[in-house]
Design an enzyme around this catalytic site. Structure first.
Site, PDB file in Angstrom:
ATOM      1  CB  SER A  59      40.256  36.560  30.090  1.00  0.00           C
ATOM      2  OG  SER A  59      39.635  37.900  30.660  1.00  0.00           O
TER       3      SER A  59
HETATM    4  N1  SAH Z   1      40.376  39.861  34.972  1.00  0.00           N
HETATM    5  C1  SAH Z   1      39.072  39.230  35.044  1.00  0.00           C
HETATM    6  C2  SAH Z   1      38.274  39.429  34.016  1.00  0.00           C
HETATM    7  C3  SAH Z   1      36.941  39.591  34.429  1.00  0.00           C
HETATM    8  S1  SAH Z   1      35.573  40.160  33.333  1.00  0.00           S
HETATM    9  C4  SAH Z   1      39.749  38.010  35.212  1.00  0.00           C
HETATM   10  O1  SAH Z   1      40.795  37.489  35.108  1.00  0.00           O
HETATM   11  O2  SAH Z   1      38.654  37.186  35.700  1.00  0.00           O
HETATM   12  C5  SAH Z   1      35.694  41.884  33.585  1.00  0.00           C
HETATM   13  C6  SAH Z   1      35.399  42.423  34.791  1.00  0.00           C
HETATM   14  O3  SAH Z   1      35.474  43.894  34.693  1.00  0.00           O
HETATM   15  C7  SAH Z   1      33.960  42.180  35.394  1.00  0.00           C
HETATM   16  O4  SAH Z   1      34.171  41.455  36.649  1.00  0.00           O
HETATM   17  C8  SAH Z   1      33.353  43.366  35.497  1.00  0.00           C
HETATM   18  O5  SAH Z   1      32.434  43.555  36.557  1.00  0.00           O
HETATM   19  C9  SAH Z   1      34.472  44.439  35.289  1.00  0.00           C
HETATM   20  N2  SAH Z   1      34.113  45.674  35.157  1.00  0.00           N
HETATM   21  C10 SAH Z   1      33.485  46.223  34.202  1.00  0.00           C
HETATM   22  N3  SAH Z   1      33.621  47.508  33.999  1.00  0.00           N
HETATM   23  C11 SAH Z   1      34.178  48.116  35.043  1.00  0.00           C
HETATM   24  C12 SAH Z   1      34.431  49.187  35.723  1.00  0.00           C
HETATM   25  N4  SAH Z   1      34.158  50.423  34.898  1.00  0.00           N
HETATM   26  N5  SAH Z   1      35.274  49.319  36.839  1.00  0.00           N
HETATM   27  C13 SAH Z   1      35.586  48.194  37.434  1.00  0.00           C
HETATM   28  N6  SAH Z   1      35.419  46.871  37.103  1.00  0.00           N
HETATM   29  C14 SAH Z   1      34.384  46.807  35.827  1.00  0.00           C
END
Ligand code: SAH
Length: 208
Positions: A59
């Protein structure tokens, strides 16, 4: 060089309305470049989202700061994160809370994040490879929950994971928009506030 860019980013976040000094100092402490693939590292301190592989993104720093601020955490808190991704948001929170439990549904990202946390010696993070929507029942109750993928609506199961006075921050899909939403549990009732318009990858079911 990196330090100059970092200072510039902190100033930019302040100008954008991030006033919590604990949040800003955590952003100063955590090296964002360690969460980013080599080829994008020179952009680590720009206020933009960047690709982390597997079609996912780390993000934008402003959004990480804003979500962290909205969570109103303190050093006694136990936090649950759904969407570890690169691990950056989790690392920022780890400096501000007692313990953080984080879940990721993509194995590759889950594995990479463990290595990054180890390298940075962040020892109050517990990771799990799972569909985060299922929650983390053995660790109930949590003081705070953060979703870092865009979600249609939160289940009663998730609401049952927080205590009274607990807070959940989540990008909620509303028609064709995503709105950063803060839920607050008070005397068993849930109220919510809507904040910034955002753009997150979708929350998906199952593991990958
Ligand atoms: N907090 C992260 C943002 C990553 S983007 C950072 O700082 O880099 C969001 C992430 O959520 C992705 O890696 C995606 O695979 C994960 N995601 C999406 N749906 C999910 C779920 N149901 N359970 C766990 N992770 C999930």
């Amino acid at each position: 060089m990196l330090d100059v860019r970092k200072i510039r980013l902190i100033l930019e976040l302040r100008e954008a309305g991030i006033i919590n000094s604990n949040v800003l100092s955590s952003i100063e402490k955590i090296p964002r470049e360690k969460f980013i693939p080599e080829m994008y590292r020179n952009q680590a301190y720009e206020n933009i989202a960047l690709p982390i592989g597997d079609n996912q993104t780390i993000s934008q720093p402003y959004i990480v700061a804003k979500m962290t601020e909205l969570l109103e955490v303190n050093s006694n808190h136990k936090v649950l994160e759904i969407g570890t991704g690169s691990g950056y948001q989790c690392a920022i929170l780890s400096k501000l809370v007692r313990r953080i439990y984080t879940t990721e549904r993509i194995k590759n990202l889950h594995d990479k994040s463990i290595k990054t946390f180890e390298k940075l010696k962040l020892s109050n993070i517990v990771t799990r490879y799972q569909d985060g929507n299922e929650g983390w029942e053995e660790q109930i109750p949590f003081d705070r929950i953060i979703f870092t993928a865009a979600t249609k609506n939160l289940s009663d199961k998730i609401f049952s994971h927080i205590e009274d006075n607990g807070i959940i921050v989540c990008p909620i899909i509303k028609k064709d928009k995503q709105i950063l939403t803060k839920y607050i549990k008070k005397n068993g009732n849930i109220t919510y506030e809507e904040h910034d318009k955002v753009l997150f990858v979708p929350n998906l079911e199952g593991i990958n």
